[in-house]
Design an enzyme around this catalytic site. Structure first.
Site, PDB file in Angstrom:
ATOM      1  N   GLU A  94       5.986   9.608  -7.785  1.00  0.00           N
ATOM      2  CA  GLU A  94       5.218   9.029  -6.680  1.00  0.00           C
ATOM      3  C   GLU A  94       4.872  10.134  -5.685  1.00  0.00           C
ATOM      4  O   GLU A  94       5.601  11.129  -5.565  1.00  0.00           O
ATOM      5  CB  GLU A  94       6.114   7.933  -6.080  1.00  0.00           C
ATOM      6  CG  GLU A  94       5.687   7.266  -4.821  1.00  0.00           C
ATOM      7  CD  GLU A  94       4.417   6.441  -4.884  1.00  0.00           C
ATOM      8  OE1 GLU A  94       3.382   7.000  -5.301  1.00  0.00           O
ATOM      9  OE2 GLU A  94       4.436   5.277  -4.470  1.00  0.00           O
ATOM     10  N   ASP A  95       3.766   9.994  -4.990  1.00  0.00           N
ATOM     11  CA  ASP A  95       3.376  11.009  -4.011  1.00  0.00           C
ATOM     12  C   ASP A  95       4.298  11.038  -2.798  1.00  0.00           C
ATOM     13  O   ASP A  95       4.786  12.079  -2.401  1.00  0.00           O
ATOM     14  CB  ASP A  95       1.906  10.824  -3.580  1.00  0.00           C
ATOM     15  CG  ASP A  95       1.579   9.409  -3.105  1.00  0.00           C
ATOM     16  OD1 ASP A  95       2.486   8.541  -3.068  1.00  0.00           O
ATOM     17  OD2 ASP A  95       0.405   9.172  -2.767  1.00  0.00           O
ATOM     18  N   ASP A  98       7.401   6.168   2.129  1.00  0.00           N
ATOM     19  CA  ASP A  98       7.190   5.956   3.562  1.00  0.00           C
ATOM     20  C   ASP A  98       8.108   4.803   4.002  1.00  0.00           C
ATOM     21  O   ASP A  98       9.285   5.022   4.263  1.00  0.00           O
ATOM     22  CB  ASP A  98       5.692   5.650   3.732  1.00  0.00           C
ATOM     23  CG  ASP A  98       5.244   5.530   5.166  1.00  0.00           C
ATOM     24  OD1 ASP A  98       5.870   6.145   6.045  1.00  0.00           O
ATOM     25  OD2 ASP A  98       4.254   4.822   5.424  1.00  0.00           O
ATOM     26  N   PHE A 147       0.525  11.089   9.254  1.00  0.00           N
ATOM     27  CA  PHE A 147      -0.276  10.691   8.095  1.00  0.00           C
ATOM     28  C   PHE A 147      -0.833  11.951   7.451  1.00  0.00           C
ATOM     29  O   PHE A 147      -1.594  12.695   8.065  1.00  0.00           O
ATOM     30  CB  PHE A 147      -1.398   9.734   8.488  1.00  0.00           C
ATOM     31  CG  PHE A 147      -2.049   9.107   7.299  1.00  0.00           C
ATOM     32  CD1 PHE A 147      -1.488   7.995   6.678  1.00  0.00           C
ATOM     33  CD2 PHE A 147      -3.207   9.651   6.749  1.00  0.00           C
ATOM     34  CE1 PHE A 147      -2.063   7.430   5.545  1.00  0.00           C
ATOM     35  CE2 PHE A 147      -3.791   9.093   5.620  1.00  0.00           C
ATOM     36  CZ  PHE A 147      -3.220   7.978   5.029  1.00  0.00           C
ATOM     37  N   ARG A 160      -8.257  14.175  -1.589  1.00  0.00           N
ATOM     38  CA  ARG A 160      -7.275  14.258  -2.675  1.00  0.00           C
ATOM     39  C   ARG A 160      -7.284  15.636  -3.332  1.00  0.00           C
ATOM     40  O   ARG A 160      -6.303  16.061  -3.928  1.00  0.00           O
ATOM     41  CB  ARG A 160      -7.585  13.223  -3.762  1.00  0.00           C
ATOM     42  CG  ARG A 160      -7.347  11.793  -3.342  1.00  0.00           C
ATOM     43  CD  ARG A 160      -7.324  10.895  -4.577  1.00  0.00           C
ATOM     44  NE  ARG A 160      -7.542   9.494  -4.248  1.00  0.00           N
ATOM     45  CZ  ARG A 160      -6.591   8.657  -3.857  1.00  0.00           C
ATOM     46  NH1 ARG A 160      -5.357   9.081  -3.718  1.00  0.00           N
ATOM     47  NH2 ARG A 160      -6.871   7.406  -3.596  1.00  0.00           N
TER      48      ARG A 160
HETATM   49  P1  5GP Z   1       5.425   2.744   1.391  1.00  0.00           P
HETATM   50  O1  5GP Z   1       5.351   1.493   0.573  1.00  0.00           O
HETATM   51  O2  5GP Z   1       6.643   3.583   1.121  1.00  0.00           O
HETATM   52  O3  5GP Z   1       5.286   2.432   2.862  1.00  0.00           O
HETATM   53  O4  5GP Z   1       4.126   3.564   1.113  1.00  0.00           O
HETATM   54  C1  5GP Z   1       3.938   4.254  -0.031  1.00  0.00           C
HETATM   55  C2  5GP Z   1       2.488   4.530  -0.260  1.00  0.00           C
HETATM   56  O5  5GP Z   1       1.747   4.562   0.948  1.00  0.00           O
HETATM   57  C3  5GP Z   1       2.318   5.882  -0.865  1.00  0.00           C
HETATM   58  O6  5GP Z   1       2.343   5.808  -2.262  1.00  0.00           O
HETATM   59  C4  5GP Z   1       0.970   6.313  -0.352  1.00  0.00           C
HETATM   60  O7  5GP Z   1      -0.035   5.839  -1.209  1.00  0.00           O
HETATM   61  C5  5GP Z   1       0.844   5.633   0.981  1.00  0.00           C
HETATM   62  N1  5GP Z   1       1.209   6.532   2.088  1.00  0.00           N
HETATM   63  C6  5GP Z   1       2.312   6.511   2.854  1.00  0.00           C
HETATM   64  N2  5GP Z   1       2.299   7.497   3.761  1.00  0.00           N
HETATM   65  C7  5GP Z   1       1.146   8.161   3.560  1.00  0.00           C
HETATM   66  C8  5GP Z   1       0.552   9.314   4.175  1.00  0.00           C
HETATM   67  O8  5GP Z   1       1.066   9.953   5.108  1.00  0.00           O
HETATM   68  N3  5GP Z   1      -0.652   9.706   3.673  1.00  0.00           N
HETATM   69  C9  5GP Z   1      -1.282   9.066   2.640  1.00  0.00           C
HETATM   70  N4  5GP Z   1      -2.447   9.546   2.249  1.00  0.00           N
HETATM   71  N5  5GP Z   1      -0.741   7.986   2.046  1.00  0.00           N
HETATM   72  C10 5GP Z   1       0.455   7.552   2.502  1.00  0.00           C
END
Ligand code: 5GP
Length: 170
Positions: A94-95, A98, A147, A160
């Site tokens: 996963e990238d 958060d 972000f 990207r």
């Molecule tokens: P979570 O469910 O943990 O809140 O969010 C995960 C997803 O939110 C990540 O896979 C990503 O796609 C997006 N995301 C969370 N933080 C960021 C950020 O700082 N930048 C970007 N581009 N996407 C984020």
């Protein structure tokens, strides 16, 4: 845009993670990497090219953000895997983690498919934003609550392709 993480720093950290991962599995065992689209595809591409053991890949797509920069907390499943996870050593790639909601959901869904083992690798983690506890065995970098874009991560489908990671100032 100014880089938060330079391309060279990302590349060397990804190589370290690949070595760490390979050292954790018995020699000769195949590792099945499940990339989370779209954000995780660049990390996945670099990670597998640093691995010398047997790997196979598949992809899954979920979305939790829409076009904004704040999580809605709602995870939507958009593309399922092509192959079974049964009895395989699976790593979710996963990238970024958060709030943890996306990963929690994915881990729960994939665990029901009877993998031999299930672990998670995230290039980035923002621990201050966590809403749910999720185990992430491999983390590239821990960052503050900003972000970020680049290296697969987008804002509204842009950025990207940046080879580095930058904080989005909008
Ligand atoms: P979570 O469910 O943990 O809140 O969010 C995960 C997803 O939110 C990540 O896979 C990503 O796609 C997006 N995301 C969370 N933080 C960021 C950020 O700082 N930048 C970007 N581009 N996407 C984020």
């Amino acid at each position: 845009m100014n880089a938060l993480l330079e391309s060279s720093a990302i590349q060397s950290r990804v190589r370290e993670l690949a070595q760490e991962i390979e050292g954790d599995y018995p020699a000769g065992e195949e590792i099945h990497l499940v990339g989370v689209l779209k954000g995780g595809f660049v990390f996945m591409a670099d990670l597998i090219r640093s691995m010398t053991t047997r790997v196979s890949v598949d992809f899954i797509a979920v979305s939790s953000y829409g076009a904004g920069t704040k999580s809605s907390g709602e995870v939507r499943f958009q593309k399922d895997l092509d192959t079974s996870l049964e009895d395989r050593h699976v790593i979710i790639v996963e990238d970024i983690v958060d709030t943890g909601l996306t990963l929690k959901y994915l881990q729960d869904v994939l665990r029901q498919r009877a993998p031999r083992s299930l672990k998670t690798a995230c290039l980035l983690s923002k621990p201050s934003r966590r809403k749910v506890e999720v185990p992430v065995e491999y983390i590239g970098f821990t960052i503050e609550d900003r972000f970020v874009v680049g290296y697969g991560l987008d804002f509204d489908e842009k950025y990207r392709n940046l080879p580095y990671i930058a904080v989005l100032n909008e």
